[in-house]
Design an enzyme around this catalytic site. Structure first.
Site, short mmCIF file in Angstrom:
data_model
loop_
_atom_site.label_atom_id
_atom_site.label_comp_id
_atom_site.label_asym_id
_atom_site.label_seq_id
_atom_site.Cartn_x
_atom_site.Cartn_y
_atom_site.Cartn_z
N HIS A 1 -14.09 -0.07 3.76
CA HIS A 1 -12.82 -0.30 3.31
C HIS A 1 -11.88 0.43 4.62
O HIS A 1 -12.37 1.25 5.24
CB HIS A 1 -12.59 0.73 2.14
CG HIS A 1 -11.00 0.73 1.64
ND1 HIS A 1 -10.06 1.41 2.18
CD2 HIS A 1 -10.75 -0.06 0.64
CE1 HIS A 1 -9.00 1.16 1.32
NE2 HIS A 1 -9.10 0.33 0.57
N CYS B 1 -8.21 -4.69 2.74
CA CYS B 1 -7.27 -3.90 1.86
C CYS B 1 -6.00 -4.20 2.28
O CYS B 1 -5.64 -3.59 3.50
CB CYS B 1 -7.67 -2.24 1.77
SG CYS B 1 -6.28 -1.55 0.61
N HIS C 1 -8.77 -5.97 -1.68
CA HIS C 1 -7.92 -5.13 -2.36
C HIS C 1 -6.60 -5.79 -1.99
O HIS C 1 -6.21 -5.99 -0.68
CB HIS C 1 -7.95 -3.61 -1.86
CG HIS C 1 -9.08 -3.03 -2.31
ND1 HIS C 1 -9.12 -1.46 -2.02
CD2 HIS C 1 -10.17 -3.33 -3.01
CE1 HIS C 1 -10.39 -1.22 -2.47
NE2 HIS C 1 -10.94 -2.25 -3.11
N ASP D 1 -4.67 -3.60 -5.91
CA ASP D 1 -4.79 -1.99 -5.69
C ASP D 1 -3.56 -1.21 -6.10
O ASP D 1 -2.72 -1.86 -7.01
CB ASP D 1 -4.79 -2.09 -3.87
CG ASP D 1 -5.71 -1.02 -3.56
OD1 ASP D 1 -6.25 -0.88 -2.14
OD2 ASP D 1 -5.88 0.14 -4.16
N HIS D 2 -3.37 -0.26 -5.71
CA HIS D 2 -2.26 0.68 -6.49
C HIS D 2 -1.22 -0.05 -6.41
O HIS D 2 -0.54 -0.74 -5.94
CB HIS D 2 -1.80 1.80 -5.26
CG HIS D 2 -2.87 2.52 -4.58
ND1 HIS D 2 -2.68 2.99 -3.41
CD2 HIS D 2 -4.06 2.64 -4.78
CE1 HIS D 2 -3.65 3.58 -2.85
NE2 HIS D 2 -4.57 3.31 -3.88
N TYR E 1 -2.67 4.20 -10.22
CA TYR E 1 -3.69 3.51 -11.12
C TYR E 1 -3.39 3.21 -12.34
O TYR E 1 -4.05 3.48 -13.17
CB TYR E 1 -5.12 4.14 -10.72
CG TYR E 1 -5.62 3.68 -9.63
CD1 TYR E 1 -5.85 4.64 -8.28
CD2 TYR E 1 -6.37 2.37 -9.40
CE1 TYR E 1 -6.29 4.20 -7.29
CE2 TYR E 1 -7.03 2.06 -8.51
CZ TYR E 1 -6.90 2.97 -7.22
OH TYR E 1 -7.50 2.39 -6.03
#
Ligand SMILES: O=C(O)[C@@H](O)[C@@H](O)[C@H](O)[C@H](O)CO
Ligand SMILES: [Fe+2]
Length: 360
Positions: free
Chosen positions: A206, A244, A271, A316-317, A330
């Site tokens: 990552h 990501c 991501h 992702d977030h 999250y």
């Protein structure tokens, strides 16, 4: 593209497996044993507890995020061999329950770093925010106390046992250069990748978040050239990349569509999230929608589609919306909205391809 959703486990997440199961197109969870300290071998009984819950919910568990790397491996200490052996033993167990991808990072000490976990956006929602100037002058002790004051959740990379050793760790890294971090990564990969190949598991590094050195600690997974170098340390399909978009997107110099096109066959896991980068280098996380941030999310999904991407993908977030109380970044709602946006982009690409084939 195979959609999955991160889940932090029973009693460690506000989102339930039943809720995850009802998000269109989500087939599996991205999971980990968050209470097992980095470097320890994962106990099979705890792995099987996750399997039981996932099976009951009708979700697969093919993606683990993360089996974290012990600091001694990153530091290149002699004790690294013990932790590498434990990593191998964990890989064997994960293969037994059908895991296919392990997402991990090689950031010294911390995982992602932000200065405000609930910064308000124009629409009244809140999101994770990074203030560059503040990090340059951050009092780490204060930050540790603030993180630890949040009893409900551990923060990635801010686990209590690591925070307790901060001074010792910073001393240990004082003379570790980016070159040495690459050397230590090579040592780890040369030991692990042949093992991952044997057990048909793809390791997926990552990117660093943010993708630049912080607190004087070196970081190496920061952009296209370093990713190319890292994947070349052991040139195997099982030495892969977690692409990501939010982590890499915090540096506008990163051309993420180009990264997708160059490394498409080495990306087992994506991501996708958006950030808005300000002129002074600060950034805030936004909805997944391209126009809300500075990352070309639509271009990234198009590039994945053009490369016939068959790997796993997760939102992702997200923002914290509709007063949802959740683990920072999250929540359920904005990640579910993000998934529908990603499916919309993906399906539009597929339709365009099909109509092109039909000549209209
Ligand atoms: O941003 C996130 O929350 C995740 O993408 C990272 O914490 C990721 O799980 C780790 O860096 C991977 O080991
Ligand atoms: Fe990520």
């Amino acid at each position: 593209m195979k959609m999955v959703f991160r889940w932090f486990g029973e009693g460690n997440d506000t989102v339930t497996l039943e809720q995850i199961r009802q998000i269109p197109g989500v087939e599996g969870i991205v999971w980990a044993l968050h209470d097992v300290p980095a470097g320890e071998e994962w106990p099979m009984d705890k792995i099987l507890q996750v399997k039981k819950a996932a099976d009951k919910a009708g979700l697969h568990m093919k993606v683990v995020e993360s089996v974290n790397i012990h600091e001694d491996i990153k530091l290149g200490l002699p004790s690294r061999d013990l932790y590498i052996d434990n990593y191998k033993k964990t890989i064997v167990k994960l293969a037994e329950v059908g895991v296919k991808v392990i997402c991990y990072n090689f950031m010294p000490v911390f995982d992602w770093v932000r200065t405000d976990l609930h910064k308000e956006l124009e629409d009244g929602s809140t999101a994770l925010f990074y203030e560059k100037e503040k990090v340059a002058h951050l009092n780490l002790e204060e930050q540790v106390q603030r993180i630890n004051a949040n009893p409900n959740f551990t923060m990635p990379g801010w686990e209590p046992e690591r925070l307790g050793r901060l001074t010792e760790l910073f001393d240990a890294y004082r003379n570790v250069t980016e070159e040495q971090l690459f050397d230590n990564a090579k040592y780890f990969l040369e030991a692990i990748i042949p093992f991952a190949e044997k057990y048909d598991i793809r390791m997926a590094i990552h990117p660093d978040d943010p993708p630049w050195p912080i607190f004087g600690l070196p970081r190496i997974i920061t952009g296209q050239a370093n990713i190319r170098r890292f994947l070349g340390l052991v040139d195997s399909p099982n030495n892969g990349l977690t692409m990501c978009s939010g982590s890499l997107g915090a540096n506008p110099a990163n051309d993420i569509v180009s990264i997708v096109n160059e490394f498409a066959d080495r990306i087992p896991f994506a991501h996708i999230r958006n950030v808005r980068v300000y002129d002074n280098g600060d950034f805030i996380e936004t909805s997944h929608r391209t126009t809300d941030g500075t990352v070309d999310i639509a271009g990234i999904v198009n590039a994945l589609h053009e490369n016939d991407y068959e790997g796993f993908c997760r939102p992702d977030h997200g923002r914290h919306i509709w007063d949802e109380q959740c683990r920072p970044g999250y929540g359920l709602y904005d990640r579910a909205l993000g998934i529908m946006y990603l499916w919309g982009l993906w399906d539009a690409n597929r339709r365009k391809l099909q109509s092109g084939r039909m000549g209209n």
